[in-house]
Design a protein around this motif. Sequence first.
Motif, PDB file in Angstrom:
ATOM      1  N   PRO A 223       0.827  -1.215   0.000  1.00  0.00           N
ATOM      2  CA  PRO A 223       0.000   0.000   0.000  1.00  0.00           C
ATOM      3  C   PRO A 223       0.862   1.267   0.000  1.00  0.00           C
ATOM      4  CG  PRO A 223      -0.812  -1.545   1.645  1.00  0.00           C
ATOM      5  CD  PRO A 223       0.495  -2.102   1.140  1.00  0.00           C
ATOM      6  N   VAL A 224       0.341   2.336  -0.622  1.00  0.00           N
ATOM      7  CA  VAL A 224       1.013   3.638  -0.554  1.00  0.00           C
ATOM      8  C   VAL A 224       0.552   4.416   0.670  1.00  0.00           C
ATOM      9  CG1 VAL A 224       1.462   3.843  -3.022  1.00  0.00           C
ATOM     10  CG2 VAL A 224      -0.711   4.685  -2.097  1.00  0.00           C
ATOM     11  N   HIS A 225      -0.567   3.988   1.273  1.00  0.00           N
ATOM     12  CA  HIS A 225      -1.049   4.664   2.483  1.00  0.00           C
ATOM     13  C   HIS A 225      -1.940   3.704   3.252  1.00  0.00           C
ATOM     14  CE1 HIS A 225      -2.059   7.941   5.133  1.00  0.00           C
ATOM     15  NE2 HIS A 225      -3.344   7.770   4.927  1.00  0.00           N
ATOM     16  N   ILE A 226      -1.947   3.871   4.595  1.00  0.00           N
ATOM     17  CA  ILE A 226      -2.910   3.166   5.448  1.00  0.00           C
ATOM     18  C   ILE A 226      -3.445   4.172   6.456  1.00  0.00           C
ATOM     19  CG2 ILE A 226      -1.846   0.890   5.185  1.00  0.00           C
ATOM     20  CD1 ILE A 226      -0.462   1.245   7.837  1.00  0.00           C
TER      21      ILE A 226
END
Lengths: 265, 265
Positions: free
Chosen positions: A195-198
């Motif tokens: 993922p690129v963000h969480i």
Amino acid sequence: MTSKTLNALATRTPRELRQLIRRGDYTGHTSGLGQRHLQANIVILQRSWADEFLRFCVLNPRSCPLLDVTEPGSPYFEKLGSDVDVRSDVPRYRIHRRGQPYQEVTDIGEYWEADFVAFAIGCSFSFEQALLDAGIRMRHIDMGRNVAMYRTSIDTIPAGRLAGKMVVSMRPMKAVDAVRAIEITSRFPMTHGAPVHIGDPTLIGINDLQAPDFGDPVPIAEDEIPLFWACGVTPQSVIAEASPELCITHAPGHMLVSDKLYGEL
Amino acid sequence: MTSKTLNALATRTPRELRQLIRRGDYTGHTSGLGQRHLQANIVILQRSWADEFLRFCVLNPRSCPLLDVTEPGSPYFEKLGSDVDVRSDVPRYRIHRRGQPYQEVTDIGEYWEADFVAFAIGCSFSFEQALLDAGIRMRHIDMGRNVAMYRTSIDTIPAGRLAGKMVVSMRPMKAVDAVRAIEITSRFPMTHGAPVHIGDPTLIGINDLQAPDFGDPVPIAEDEIPLFWACGVTPQSVIAEASPELCITHAPGHMLVSDKLYGEL
């Protein structure tokens, strides 16, 4: 298409499936087909745009993991299998003129030009299979919906005329599954990787998870974290903004099925 | 201990460092020492408890990643290096009687019994080094504090008389670092592996992050996610609850430095 027919399709090898598609005998979506082989997003551009787009992919591998690129004028993806012809082996194409969708067709032989370059870009269908194989369920699949996708405030790295924001897909999970999903997807850089963000969506410019820019919304439970992966819609969005005279892509969900498994590329 | 002396210590090989410690010439903590070799939590039990504890470690590998266990009565960790003597090579020991800390000593030769079994358990010092090497900063290190640790509502899997809740350590990170920290630590199962939880602390029974049960609190920024790793304090906590007649451990921060690197075990 009855479910019996789809079941029969699911047993076809990628090569058999591409032959059906090439003859025009199958023009549907490819979700779950191709016996777990890598599927690809397709982008076809004239030479005058192709070099910039190649550079864009190399600079933005999370959004645009490049599985293969053809020689200018050649319609064959040599790395994806034997006899993979991008003019006929995608079930449904979308032709864009000046950045706008213009027409859908099931074969682009008559549109093919001598300076076309075709790009095959990794697709989330493949990493979702890896998650399912690990026992991780995804709400959009359980609900029979398309995944939720959002424009973000994350800048891609520009290449010439191609620039814009990253598009992400979102899957909500409980923490234990989220950690495992990160572990699993980080092993597959060719299908967008980790993922690129969480977590907090506002940190990447998403103000309402229930209002995706593409796909369908899904509910998120109190004890779940949203995970955001770079999405193959990013290149389409960036190209639309740059508005080249002509661009041909696959129609959403109608991918090119390759002869390669995850681990091979 | 002046910083000059600590710098001189940092250049010692693990074997040289253990020899200093064995002679009683160094009795301090081992953070940053041993040239990046694996450090170990130590638990020493009488035979009547050792088999249960061995089973507890095997059943709870996230909390108790077992690096080595001695033959009953033998003080030597054969897997951790040549001539690693658990009676003298830990800078400082804590002797517990009926679950309570009773005494600290720097050598346990005179306490050694013929049926003692010693356990070496992976330690977070090593995975923190892997994170630092990847450019991931940790607030407790930047602030010169001990990591924050918490009792949770997560049950360990019981083994005989040994049972209890998991203790975790917490490190807050921005999402991008959190994803990379998960990727990196998942590669090192011998130093607690990937986080057991990320995000909302109340889901694992922690009501106030600013009130850790062990170690020091650290501030958490708005755009950070707390990551929770299983902690080597778990076995100490479980043993304290079971209250065996005698148990010897390292004193907090005063680890056994082995001859092995991460990748070797």
